[in-house]
Design a protein around this motif. Structure first.
Motif, PDB file in Angstrom:
ATOM      1  N   THR A  75     -28.621 -41.769  49.717  1.00 23.34           N
ATOM      2  CA  THR A  75     -28.572 -41.560  48.271  1.00 23.34           C
ATOM      3  C   THR A  75     -29.575 -40.519  47.785  1.00 23.34           C
ATOM      4  OG1 THR A  75     -30.095 -43.416  47.937  1.00 23.34           O
ATOM      5  CG2 THR A  75     -27.734 -43.891  47.843  1.00 23.34           C
ATOM      6  N   GLU A  76     -30.374 -39.959  48.693  1.00 25.45           N
ATOM      7  CA  GLU A  76     -31.321 -38.913  48.292  1.00 25.45           C
ATOM      8  C   GLU A  76     -30.545 -37.651  47.921  1.00 25.45           C
ATOM      9  OE1 GLU A  76     -34.031 -38.329  51.483  1.00 25.45           O
ATOM     10  OE2 GLU A  76     -34.808 -40.368  51.379  1.00 25.45           O
ATOM     11  N   SER A  77     -31.025 -36.956  46.915  1.00 27.87           N
ATOM     12  CA  SER A  77     -30.343 -35.757  46.440  1.00 27.87           C
ATOM     13  C   SER A  77     -30.548 -34.600  47.410  1.00 27.87           C
ATOM     14  CB  SER A  77     -30.871 -35.374  45.066  1.00 27.87           C
ATOM     15  OG  SER A  77     -30.292 -34.161  44.651  1.00 27.87           O
ATOM     16  N   SER A  78     -29.443 -33.920  47.727  1.00 27.85           N
ATOM     17  CA  SER A  78     -29.522 -32.754  48.609  1.00 27.85           C
ATOM     18  C   SER A  78     -29.537 -31.454  47.811  1.00 27.85           C
ATOM     19  CB  SER A  78     -28.332 -32.740  49.561  1.00 27.85           C
ATOM     20  OG  SER A  78     -27.134 -32.546  48.846  1.00 27.85           O
ATOM     21  N   LYS A 124     -30.429 -29.797  52.524  1.00 29.53           N
ATOM     22  CA  LYS A 124     -28.997 -29.866  52.764  1.00 29.53           C
ATOM     23  C   LYS A 124     -28.720 -30.176  54.235  1.00 29.53           C
ATOM     24  CE  LYS A 124     -24.759 -27.338  51.841  1.00 29.53           C
ATOM     25  NZ  LYS A 124     -24.172 -26.117  51.286  1.00 29.53           N
ATOM     26  N   PRO A 161     -24.039 -30.824  44.560  1.00 36.71           N
ATOM     27  CA  PRO A 161     -23.310 -31.940  43.946  1.00 36.71           C
ATOM     28  C   PRO A 161     -22.139 -32.442  44.785  1.00 36.71           C
ATOM     29  CG  PRO A 161     -23.556 -30.128  42.384  1.00 36.71           C
ATOM     30  CD  PRO A 161     -24.071 -29.654  43.696  1.00 36.71           C
ATOM     31  N   ASP A 192     -23.540 -34.434  47.684  1.00 38.62           N
ATOM     32  CA  ASP A 192     -24.078 -35.704  47.176  1.00 38.62           C
ATOM     33  C   ASP A 192     -22.954 -36.702  46.893  1.00 38.62           C
ATOM     34  OD1 ASP A 192     -26.668 -34.789  47.366  1.00 38.62           O
ATOM     35  OD2 ASP A 192     -26.819 -34.224  45.252  1.00 38.62           O
TER      36      ASP A 192
END
Length: 136
Positions: free
Chosen positions: A107-110, A65, A113, A116
């Motif tokens: 675009t990498e997931s943190s 995050k 939601p 993102d």
């Protein structure tokens, strides 16, 4: 990064043909180090190393995050510089290159939601500005 496969804790074995007859041995100072102690020390070092490598691959939610927020802020800063450059008429290729670099990894997931979604919108804005400048 996850590591699969053997743990590397099996002791090394010498080939059967390489052993010599037990007729005579050479010792220095009359003391011979026990072979089992050296093998146990080697096993402990290998298992410790495997554990450290495995821990490096564990990705903490807070760290992901924090990295995602930093990437988003960096992209927003470059977008602000681009806006000021448009107003001043000082937009150059280096600023567009910085924008392209800042847009990578958004675009990498943190794991969050909401974050993102915001990063996706920032990535879209970066892509629009790069497309307007003719950079793919």
């Amino acid at each position: 990064m996850r590591i699969y496969g053997s743990s590397g804790t099996a002791p090394a074995r010498s080939p059967a043909g390489a052993r010599r007859a037990t007729g005579g041995t050479f010792t220095v100072g009359g003391q011979e180090a026990p072979r089992n102690a050296a093998a146990a020390g080697g096993l402990r070092a290998i298992s410790t190393l495997d554990a450290l490598i495995a821990l490096q691959g564990v990705d903490d939610f807070k760290e992901r995050k924090k990295r995602a927020v930093a990437k988003g802020r960096n992209a927003l800063d470059v977008l602000d510089q681009l806006k000021l450059g448009f107003l001043d008429g000082t937009v150059d290729q280096s600023m567009l290159a910085r924008l392209k670099v800042a847009g990578e990894g958004l675009t990498e997931s943190s794991g969050d939601p909401g974050l993102d979604a915001v990063l996706g919108e920032i990535d879209l804005r970066v892509a629009v500005e790069l497309a307007k400048a003719g950079i793919n």
